[in-house]
Design a protein around this motif. Structure first.
Motif, short mmCIF file in Angstrom:
data_model
loop_
_atom_site.label_atom_id
_atom_site.label_comp_id
_atom_site.label_asym_id
_atom_site.label_seq_id
_atom_site.Cartn_x
_atom_site.Cartn_y
_atom_site.Cartn_z
N CYS A 39 -13.91 17.94 -9.31
CA CYS A 39 -14.10 19.38 -9.10
C CYS A 39 -13.34 19.80 -7.84
O CYS A 39 -13.85 19.64 -6.72
CB CYS A 39 -15.58 19.72 -8.97
SG CYS A 39 -16.61 19.07 -10.32
N ALA A 40 -12.14 20.31 -8.03
CA ALA A 40 -11.26 20.60 -6.90
C ALA A 40 -11.88 21.57 -5.90
O ALA A 40 -11.62 21.49 -4.70
CB ALA A 40 -9.94 21.14 -7.41
N ASP A 41 -12.71 22.50 -6.39
CA ASP A 41 -13.30 23.51 -5.51
C ASP A 41 -14.61 23.06 -4.87
O ASP A 41 -15.16 23.77 -4.04
CB ASP A 41 -13.55 24.81 -6.30
CG ASP A 41 -12.27 25.49 -6.72
OD1 ASP A 41 -11.23 25.26 -6.07
OD2 ASP A 41 -12.30 26.24 -7.71
N ALA A 42 -15.11 21.90 -5.25
CA ALA A 42 -16.39 21.44 -4.74
C ALA A 42 -16.31 21.17 -3.25
O ALA A 42 -15.41 20.47 -2.78
CB ALA A 42 -16.84 20.18 -5.46
N GLY A 43 -17.27 21.73 -2.50
CA GLY A 43 -17.33 21.50 -1.07
C GLY A 43 -18.64 20.90 -0.62
O GLY A 43 -18.75 20.41 0.51
N CYS A 44 -19.64 20.92 -1.52
CA CYS A 44 -20.97 20.40 -1.16
C CYS A 44 -21.67 19.90 -2.42
O CYS A 44 -21.58 20.53 -3.48
CB CYS A 44 -21.80 21.49 -0.49
SG CYS A 44 -23.50 21.02 -0.12
N ILE A 45 -22.37 18.78 -2.28
CA ILE A 45 -23.17 18.22 -3.38
C ILE A 45 -24.55 17.91 -2.84
O ILE A 45 -24.69 17.21 -1.82
CB ILE A 45 -22.53 16.94 -3.95
CG1 ILE A 45 -21.15 17.26 -4.57
CG2 ILE A 45 -23.44 16.29 -5.00
CD1 ILE A 45 -20.33 16.03 -4.90
N LEU A 46 -25.57 18.42 -3.50
CA LEU A 46 -26.96 18.15 -3.14
C LEU A 46 -27.64 17.51 -4.34
O LEU A 46 -27.74 18.11 -5.40
CB LEU A 46 -27.68 19.45 -2.75
CG LEU A 46 -27.08 20.23 -1.56
CD1 LEU A 46 -27.86 21.53 -1.35
CD2 LEU A 46 -27.09 19.39 -0.29
N HIS A 47 -28.10 16.27 -4.15
CA HIS A 47 -28.77 15.53 -5.22
C HIS A 47 -30.26 15.53 -4.96
O HIS A 47 -30.72 15.08 -3.91
CB HIS A 47 -28.23 14.10 -5.28
CG HIS A 47 -29.03 13.18 -6.16
ND1 HIS A 47 -29.46 13.56 -7.42
CD2 HIS A 47 -29.47 11.92 -5.97
CE1 HIS A 47 -30.12 12.55 -7.96
NE2 HIS A 47 -30.16 11.56 -7.09
N THR A 48 -31.03 16.06 -5.92
CA THR A 48 -32.47 16.23 -5.76
C THR A 48 -33.24 15.54 -6.89
O THR A 48 -32.66 15.17 -7.91
CB THR A 48 -32.83 17.73 -5.73
OG1 THR A 48 -32.27 18.36 -6.90
CG2 THR A 48 -32.26 18.39 -4.49
N HIS A 49 -34.56 15.40 -6.68
CA HIS A 49 -35.44 14.70 -7.62
C HIS A 49 -36.65 15.57 -7.95
O HIS A 49 -37.78 15.17 -7.71
CB HIS A 49 -35.93 13.39 -7.01
CG HIS A 49 -34.90 12.33 -6.81
ND1 HIS A 49 -34.86 11.17 -7.54
CD2 HIS A 49 -33.86 12.26 -5.95
CE1 HIS A 49 -33.85 10.42 -7.13
NE2 HIS A 49 -33.23 11.06 -6.15
N SER A 50 -36.43 16.75 -8.44
CA SER A 50 -37.57 17.61 -8.75
C SER A 50 -38.28 17.14 -10.02
O SER A 50 -37.69 16.48 -10.88
CB SER A 50 -37.11 19.06 -8.94
OG SER A 50 -36.49 19.21 -10.21
#
Length: 204
Positions: free
Chosen positions: A85-96
């Protein structure tokens, strides 16, 4: 973004995510792209009480260049998503609970939904009539193999907002930490709505 600014942005995001109950028992991992690569949370820390010392600094190839602690095995998936994802600047991995349960309930390879106004919280979606689709991948302790499956999927169906890992949780993607937080909040609302709808249909 400078590495120190990235760390502080993730500390703030971690406190917010933890308040929602989406990263129990030190679960989850967060990252932000920086001028020289990306920073990512080290493994085993409470994501609601992060400090600058609990991050690792990596170059664009995923090699650790600074920081102490153990990198999460899932760092490889962060790297893959940034490469895809060329535009990706942040990734948040959650466990809801909602994301985890829904990913197990849905038997197919896509979570598809339409008809909700909240879909417009996701960048680029203009109407509740559009169909939102989030890919679901079976969980795999071999993260490199999982990353390869994600990359293969992206070749035919580009990933926009993130992916669900079955029985595991959500990897949300955005251009900035603010956009990624908005994507998580919107998606979690939609996941919760779908779970409630499924429960109500089961009582009929």
């Amino acid at each position: 973004m400078h590495t120190q600014a990235a760390k502080h942005a993730l500390i703030e995001a971690g406190a917010w995510v933890a308040q929602q109950g989406w990263v129990p028992a030190t679960g989850g991992n967060f990252s932000i792209k920086t001028d020289s690569g990306f920073v990512v949370t080290a493994s085993g820390f409470d994501k609601g009480k992060l400090t600058p010392e609990q991050f690792l600094e990596l170059d664009a190839t995923g090699t650790i260049v600074a920081g102490n602690g153990k990198p999460s095995a899932e760092t490889a998936l962060h790297l893959t998503l940034y490469q895809l994802c060329a535009d990706a600047g942040c990734i948040l991995h959650t466990h809801s609970v909602a994301a985890t349960v829904l990913s197990r309930f849905i038997q197919g390879e896509q979570f598809q939904i339409s008809g909700y106004e909240m879909q417009k919280s996701l960048s680029g979606i203009q109407s509740h009539e559009e169909t939102l689709s989030i890919a679901i991948f079976d969980n795999d302790q071999d993260i490199n193999r999982l990353a390869r499956r994600v990359a293969q999927h992206h070749q035919t169906t580009p990933i926009k907002y993130g992916v669900l890992i079955r029985g595991h949780g959500l990897y949300a993607v955005g251009q900035t930490v603010q956009e990624t937080r908005r994507h998580i909040e919107g998606l979690e609302f939609l996941f919760a709505c779908e779970l409630e709808r499924i429960k109500l249909e089961g009582r009929q």
